[in-house]
Design a protein around this motif. Structure first.
Motif, short mmCIF file in Angstrom:
data_model
loop_
_atom_site.label_atom_id
_atom_site.label_comp_id
_atom_site.label_asym_id
_atom_site.label_seq_id
_atom_site.Cartn_x
_atom_site.Cartn_y
_atom_site.Cartn_z
N TRP A 107 -25.39 24.51 4.10
CA TRP A 107 -25.98 24.24 5.29
C TRP A 107 -26.58 23.00 5.22
N GLU A 149 -26.48 34.11 7.08
CA GLU A 149 -27.38 33.08 7.87
C GLU A 149 -26.65 32.68 9.08
N ASP A 183 -24.95 32.54 2.79
CA ASP A 183 -24.56 31.76 3.81
C ASP A 183 -23.71 32.45 4.86
N PHE A 197 -32.22 27.40 9.50
CA PHE A 197 -31.85 28.31 10.55
C PHE A 197 -33.36 29.10 11.03
N ASN A 198 -34.46 28.74 10.22
CA ASN A 198 -35.45 29.49 11.11
C ASN A 198 -36.43 28.62 11.77
#
Ligand code: NAG
Ligand code: NAG
Ligand code: NAG
Ligand code: NAG
Ligand code: NAG
Ligand code: NAG
Length: 483
Positions: free
Chosen positions: A56, A118, A115, A61-62
């Motif tokens: 990624w 997420e 992965d 993603f946060n």
């Protein structure tokens, strides 16, 4: 002599003043004919499978900013696919794999459980629908070997994830390092459909294919063979990819050149006709598409000027009958809607407003005599935060040239309209990194919400200034088709 001279002057004056009037554009909003229908998720995005290889990349993603930007495009499809989909191997139990280069320099890589977790948690959180491209180069005896796909499916079901659609392989017609023919992949798609159907937990799902590399003749040939081999029965959506040019040959001029824009039209007509012949009831999408291939053009595909190719592609595709356009990419490359710092590029804002303002049906608008001006028209989206009501019509206009173009709206002159006009964000003009909406540079004021995207209220005829593009909403159009 004096008499003749006077006539000459009069004639010259007539042509001088009327060179403008020949170029004037008029559009009767209440008389436009319906051309096509599109769905609420007509515009989607992609993330290239190569980003899985990087686990990624710089995506966080946060990150509240990242999540806010993604939510701003919902509802949306996100297709995770591309060349690297055919080298990805899901492995639930490991975090790494020894990468071994083959003769052509390709290496397989691992998609870990983390992965996949997420990605799925992210799409569900932001309200996107995942389309995942499975590896067709995992083969046995000339057929696709679904063993790894089945591992992924079982894990997906165990975790309760809900991808909405699947693909198998990528651009087999233009990828020559490994050869999987159309005849070979047609039964592979049937096998995929049979496997997916055997897990009730995956329903409802749909299948897109074959993600042919272009809309040109090489892909038409491949898809013809695919259909002739019965492949059409296993897919729900036929997908073709499109890029206007090679990134290495891209120039700023080409990005607002009407010849380049129009190059898409005959090719779309061709693939749509092909699909009408073999799969008349099924949809055709641009399954991966952007300005230029090879990662996007450096300091062009991420700049203001790229918005001309993008908005025109959305308009031309919709009016010709394409039902989905998946933008390469949301993140990654020079053509990302957001950049590697997770900040929005100009096309991001254009896409947000497209989603909020543009809906179905699509109207036919004759292209104006002035080639610098492009016009499209749809019913306004009445199911977005903008709050427009039934009957409203949205025009979108692009001025490719360096002079203002007036647009007359004879049947709407006495009613107000809402202007959302974009222009370059700074003095660098077409290569500006930022974009203005109604004269104000767009930026996130904070990480938790998009800024208000407010219209300017206008009435009467419209002036589209040099290099501007944008949307005009007519809330008083009262079109019965626009409910
Ligand atoms: C997953 O990784 C483990 C440990 O490296 C390995 O033994 C196993 O064969 C891998 N599975 C797949 C499907 O590659
Ligand atoms: C990837 O793995 C598959 C299955 O093991 C193998 O057939 C293929 O040759 C590998 N590809 C590369 C590029 O190493
Ligand atoms: C646009 O591109 C075409 C073909 O590449 C070229 O002939 C034409 O001169 C260009 N137009 C402009 C306005 O630059
Ligand atoms: C309106 O939008 C919401 C949120 O995207 C969606 O859940 C709903 O189905 C839409 N309604 C209609 C009638 O399309
Ligand atoms: C405007 O564009 C035309 C051709 O597209 C060019 O010939 C002309 O020099 C440009 N004018 C300005 C002021 O840039
Ligand atoms: C707009 O208003 C003018 C003045 O009242 C009127 O003459 C004209 O017919 C109106 N046009 C339309 C399209 O309603």
């Amino acid at each position: 002599m004096a008499y003749i001279a006077r006539i000459t002057i009069c004639v010259l004056l007539f042509f001088a003043s009327c060179s403008q009037c020949f170029m004037r554009v008029a559009i009767n909003v209440q008389k436009l004919n319906v051309a096509q229908h599109i769905g609420p998720k007509y515009v989607g995005v992609t993330i290239d499978s190569s980003v899985i290889r990087e686990h990624w990349g710089t995506i966080d993603f946060n990150s509240p900013k990242f999540l806010t930007l993604a939510k701003g495009l919902a509802p949306s499809f996100v297709r995770v696919g591309g060349t690297d989909c055919d080298f990805v191997i899901f492995n639930e139990t490991t975090t790494a794999m020894n990468e071994r280069k083959d003769k052509a320099g390709h290496t397989n890589f691992t998609m870990t459980a983390a992965d996949w977790d997420e990605l799925n948690i992210f799409v569900s959180f932001v309200g996107w629908d995942l389309i995942f491209d499975l590896n067709v180069f995992l083969r046995k005896d000339g057929h696709w070997d679904p063993t790894n796909a089945i591992e992924l499916i079982k894990y997906t079901i165990e975790k309760g994830y809900k991808p909405v659609a699947y693909e198998l392989g990528n651009e087999l017609d233009v990828f020559h390092d490994f050869v999987v023919t159309a005849k070979e992949v047609a039964p592979d798609f049937a096998h995929l459909k049979q496997i997916l159907s055997s897990y009730p937990e995956l329903a409802p799902f749909f299948i897109l294919g074959t993600d042919a590399g272009t809309v040109a003749s090489v892909s038409v040939k491949f898809m013809t063979e695919f259909f002739e081999a019965g492949g059409g029965e296993s897919i729900d959506v036929a997908t073709f990819h499109h890029y206007y040019m090679d990134s290495r040959k891209a120039t700023v001029d080409k990005f607002h050149n009407v010849t380049v824009l129009e190059s898409l039209r005959p090719m779309l007509i061709n693939v749509i006709n092909l699909c009408k012949r073999f799969i008349p009831t099924k949809q055709v999408w641009l399954g991966e598409t952007s300005s230029s291939y090879g990662g996007g053009a450096y300091e062009i595909s991420d700049r203001y000027v790229s918005s001309f190719l993008w908005l025109d592609k959305l308009g031309l595709s919709s009016v010709l009958g394409i039902q989905g356009v998946l933008r390469q990419s949301f993140y990654g490359g020079n053509y990302g809607l957001i950049n590697s710092n997770l900040d929005p590029n100009p096309d991001y804002w254009l896409t947000v407003l497209f989603k909020r303002l543009v809906a179905s049906p699509v109207f036919t608008v004759p292209q104006p005599p002035n080639p610098d001006l492009r016009i499209y028209a749809h019913c306004t989206n009445t199911n977005s935060s903008m709050g427009y009501t039934a009957g409203s019509v949205t025009l979108y206009l692009l001025n490719l040239g360096n002079t203002t173009v007036p647009v007359d709206v004879p049947d709407m002159v006495n009613k107000t309209h809402h202007i959302y006009m974009f222009s370059p964000g700074d003095d660098t003009g077409l290569t500006s990194k930022s974009i203005k909406l109604n004269g104000v540079v767009l930026a996130l004021a904070n990480d938790n919400e998009l800024p208000p995207l407010k219209p300017v209220i206008g009435q009467g005829n419209i002036q589209v200034e040099a290099y501007n593009m944008g949307y005009i909403v007519f809330p008083g159009a009262m079109r019965s088709e626009c409910v």
